[in-house]
Design an enzyme around this catalytic site. Structure first.
Site, mmCIF file in Angstrom:
data_model
loop_
_atom_site.group_PDB
_atom_site.id
_atom_site.type_symbol
_atom_site.label_atom_id
_atom_site.label_comp_id
_atom_site.label_asym_id
_atom_site.label_seq_id
_atom_site.Cartn_x
_atom_site.Cartn_y
_atom_site.Cartn_z
ATOM 1 N N ASP A 46 1.137 -1.412 0.030
ATOM 2 C CA ASP A 46 0.372 0.094 0.175
ATOM 3 C C ASP A 46 0.862 1.335 -0.145
ATOM 4 O O ASP A 46 1.874 1.445 0.970
ATOM 5 C CB ASP A 46 -1.013 0.423 1.815
ATOM 6 N N TYR A 51 3.211 9.834 -0.114
ATOM 7 C CA TYR A 51 4.452 9.711 0.018
ATOM 8 C C TYR A 51 5.938 9.466 -0.232
ATOM 9 O O TYR A 51 6.719 9.230 -0.194
ATOM 10 C CB TYR A 51 3.951 7.523 0.760
ATOM 11 N N LYS A 76 -2.501 6.026 -4.321
ATOM 12 C CA LYS A 76 -4.058 6.593 -4.255
ATOM 13 C C LYS A 76 -3.918 8.696 -5.121
ATOM 14 O O LYS A 76 -2.942 8.668 -5.028
ATOM 15 C CB LYS A 76 -3.532 6.718 -2.624
ATOM 16 N N HIS A 109 -6.938 9.663 -2.470
ATOM 17 C CA HIS A 109 -6.836 9.989 -0.789
ATOM 18 C C HIS A 109 -7.613 10.738 0.371
ATOM 19 O O HIS A 109 -7.597 9.880 1.483
ATOM 20 C CB HIS A 109 -4.841 10.323 -1.230
ATOM 21 N N LYS A 232 2.872 -0.438 8.993
ATOM 22 C CA LYS A 232 4.070 -0.175 8.189
ATOM 23 C C LYS A 232 5.164 -0.752 9.293
ATOM 24 O O LYS A 232 4.791 -0.455 10.634
ATOM 25 C CB LYS A 232 3.764 1.462 8.328
ATOM 26 N N SER A 233 6.339 -1.339 8.637
ATOM 27 C CA SER A 233 7.783 -1.491 9.917
ATOM 28 C C SER A 233 8.809 -1.516 9.012
ATOM 29 O O SER A 233 9.119 -1.387 7.393
ATOM 30 C CB SER A 233 7.635 -2.554 10.607
ATOM 31 N N ARG A 238 10.189 -7.087 12.965
ATOM 32 C CA ARG A 238 8.653 -6.673 12.949
ATOM 33 C C ARG A 238 8.034 -6.866 11.765
ATOM 34 O O ARG A 238 6.492 -7.116 12.186
ATOM 35 C CB ARG A 238 8.574 -5.174 13.259
ATOM 36 N N ASN A 242 4.615 -9.071 12.234
ATOM 37 C CA ASN A 242 2.984 -8.713 11.716
ATOM 38 C C ASN A 242 2.407 -9.837 10.934
ATOM 39 O O ASN A 242 1.636 -8.740 10.172
ATOM 40 C CB ASN A 242 3.468 -7.428 11.380
HETATM 41 P P1 NAD Z 1 0.857 1.586 11.509
HETATM 42 O O1 NAD Z 1 -0.533 1.709 12.448
HETATM 43 O O2 NAD Z 1 0.702 0.249 10.569
HETATM 44 O O3 NAD Z 1 2.124 1.233 12.780
HETATM 45 C C1 NAD Z 1 3.378 2.146 11.824
HETATM 46 C C2 NAD Z 1 4.062 2.287 13.516
HETATM 47 O O4 NAD Z 1 4.359 1.364 14.290
HETATM 48 C C3 NAD Z 1 5.228 2.152 12.982
HETATM 49 O O5 NAD Z 1 6.105 3.347 13.556
HETATM 50 C C4 NAD Z 1 6.186 0.946 13.205
HETATM 51 O O6 NAD Z 1 8.202 1.144 13.685
HETATM 52 C C5 NAD Z 1 5.364 0.361 14.770
HETATM 53 N N1 NAD Z 1 5.463 -0.994 14.419
HETATM 54 C C6 NAD Z 1 5.272 -1.826 13.424
HETATM 55 N N2 NAD Z 1 5.044 -2.787 13.403
HETATM 56 C C7 NAD Z 1 5.506 -2.603 14.929
HETATM 57 C C8 NAD Z 1 5.223 -3.787 15.561
HETATM 58 N N3 NAD Z 1 5.922 -5.407 15.663
HETATM 59 N N4 NAD Z 1 6.373 -3.832 16.852
HETATM 60 C C9 NAD Z 1 5.856 -3.119 17.709
HETATM 61 N N5 NAD Z 1 6.193 -1.615 16.309
HETATM 62 C C10 NAD Z 1 6.041 -2.063 15.494
HETATM 63 O O7 NAD Z 1 0.891 3.039 10.906
HETATM 64 P P2 NAD Z 1 0.805 3.804 10.101
HETATM 65 O O8 NAD Z 1 2.494 3.453 8.956
HETATM 66 O O9 NAD Z 1 -0.066 5.058 9.949
HETATM 67 O O10 NAD Z 1 -0.605 3.126 8.856
HETATM 68 C C11 NAD Z 1 0.267 1.961 8.034
HETATM 69 C C12 NAD Z 1 -0.884 2.152 6.756
HETATM 70 O O11 NAD Z 1 -1.377 2.451 6.608
HETATM 71 C C13 NAD Z 1 0.616 3.140 5.633
HETATM 72 O O12 NAD Z 1 2.053 2.207 5.940
HETATM 73 C C14 NAD Z 1 -0.650 3.077 4.780
HETATM 74 O O13 NAD Z 1 -0.048 2.414 4.028
HETATM 75 C C15 NAD Z 1 -1.798 3.468 4.770
HETATM 76 N N6 NAD Z 1 -1.730 5.077 5.652
HETATM 77 C C16 NAD Z 1 -3.063 5.134 4.382
HETATM 78 C C17 NAD Z 1 -3.945 5.939 5.454
HETATM 79 C C18 NAD Z 1 -4.943 7.583 3.988
HETATM 80 O O14 NAD Z 1 -4.844 8.242 4.705
HETATM 81 N N7 NAD Z 1 -5.030 6.098 3.481
HETATM 82 C C19 NAD Z 1 -3.190 7.526 6.526
HETATM 83 C C20 NAD Z 1 -2.252 6.656 7.312
HETATM 84 C C21 NAD Z 1 -1.511 5.102 7.115
#
Ligand code: NAD
Length: 280
Positions: A46, A51, A76, A109, A232-233, A238, A242
């Site tokens: 995604d 981005y 998006k 988006h 995301k990571s 991680r 996940n």
């Molecule tokens: P997320 O909830 O996936 O959290 C990511 C954060 O958590 C990172 O800092 C990562 O280091 C940490 N993390 C990941 N796995 C972990 C684990 N197993 N243990 C501890 N910490 C961990 O947040 P995100 O990146 O905001 O959302 C995921 C995806 O959603 C984005 O990458 C993007 O593709 C999408 N997104 C879309 C929108 C939108 O407006 N459509 C907005 C935000 C995100």
């Protein structure tokens, strides 16, 4: 390697329920991060024009040696391109940056209800993009019920997905139910609230009891609710953690305990008031 279940969108296209999100991965690091994710078994990425890392996603897919049609890629439409002509050009640029001849899913988006372009015009441009045959499915992101109702009333093609913020502190059950009633798959962004829910005592207690990590418990909750997730990571450990969601299950009580954590708390903007358009 675990098999990730797929969901069928309302136009028959199949989407893997678990993917990898690349928001906030710096462009120069994206190709390596996506390559690692693909090695671990992820087959759904995604990204978004916003981005700035579509090129890195495309490079990783091209170098992986995996058939293009085995990887589901979403991008998006950025907020500055809501006008019809701008949207059509933006889609072409997204494809060029990815280096693909087709995209799997293209989303609006944000609805941006306060700008001078009506998102109904934007959605009609998305319908043209879909009719052009270079995008297998189209959908929206951050649309609330009243935004979706306008599309239903004024346009032809039903969005296949609605990508919205969902996690235990923002369970979104009303909007998810509305999506489902209208054959729209909900995708849960920030599924672990960018880490904010992982220290919650309810979640850590379930994780300890099941011998899983808090992130796995929360991601498994999403999967059992039927939503699509793409955490995301940047660390391969991680990413692997996940991805390991399909050899355990949460019972009814644990599912309910997670849902009961809902407190209507967003980590991101409110779609009704967010009207940010990048300059230039
Ligand atoms: P997320 O909830 O996936 O959290 C990511 C954060 O958590 C990172 O800092 C990562 O280091 C940490 N993390 C990941 N796995 C972990 C684990 N197993 N243990 C501890 N910490 C961990 O947040 P995100 O990146 O905001 O959302 C995921 C995806 O959603 C984005 O990458 C993007 O593709 C999408 N997104 C879309 C929108 C939108 O407006 N459509 C907005 C935000 C995100």
């Amino acid at each position: 390697m675990a098999t990730v279940p797929t969901l069928t969108l309302n136009n028959g296209v199949e989407i893997p329920q678990l993917g990898f999100g690349v928001y906030q991965i710096p462009p120069a690091e994206t190709a390596d991060a996506v390559a690692t994710a693909l090695d671990l078994g992820y087959r759904h990425i995604d990204t978004a024009e916003m981005y700035g890392n579509e090129k890195g996603v495309g490079q990783a897919v091209a170098r992986s040696g995996i058939e293009r049609d085995e990887i589901f890629v979403t991008s998006k439409l950025n907020n500055g391109f809501h006008r019809r002509e701008d949207a059509l050009r933006a889609f072409d640029r997204t494809l060029a940056d990815l280096g693909f001849d087709h995209l799997d899913l293209f989303l609006v988006h944000w609805p941006l209800p306060g700008i001078d372009v009506d998102y109904v015009e934007t959605w009609k441009a998305m319908e043209e993009i879909y009719a052009g045959g270079r995008c297998r499915a189209i959908g929206v992101s951050n649309f609330r019920e009243h935004h979706l109702r306008r599309l239903f009333g004024e346009t032809e093609v039903r969005p296949t997905v609605n990508q919205i913020e969902v996690h235990p502190y923002l369970a979104q059950d009303d909007l998810r139910a509305f999506d489902a009633e209208h054959q729209i798959v909900t995708e849960a962004w920030s599924p672990i609230a960018q880490g904010k829910v992982l220290g919650d005592p309810v979640i850590t207690a379930i994780a300890d009891r099941l011998g899983r990590t808090p992130a796995q418990v929360v991601l498994r909750w999403h999967v059992q609710r039927g939503d699509v997730v793409f955490p995301k990571s940047s660390s391969s450990e991680r990413m692997a953690e996940n991805f390991a969601l399909f050899d355990f299950e949460l019972g009814t009580e644990d599912m309910a305990a997670l849902t009961a954590l809902d407190r209507g708390e967003r980590t991101g903007p409110d779609p009704d008031t967010f009207n940010w358009v990048p300059r230039g």
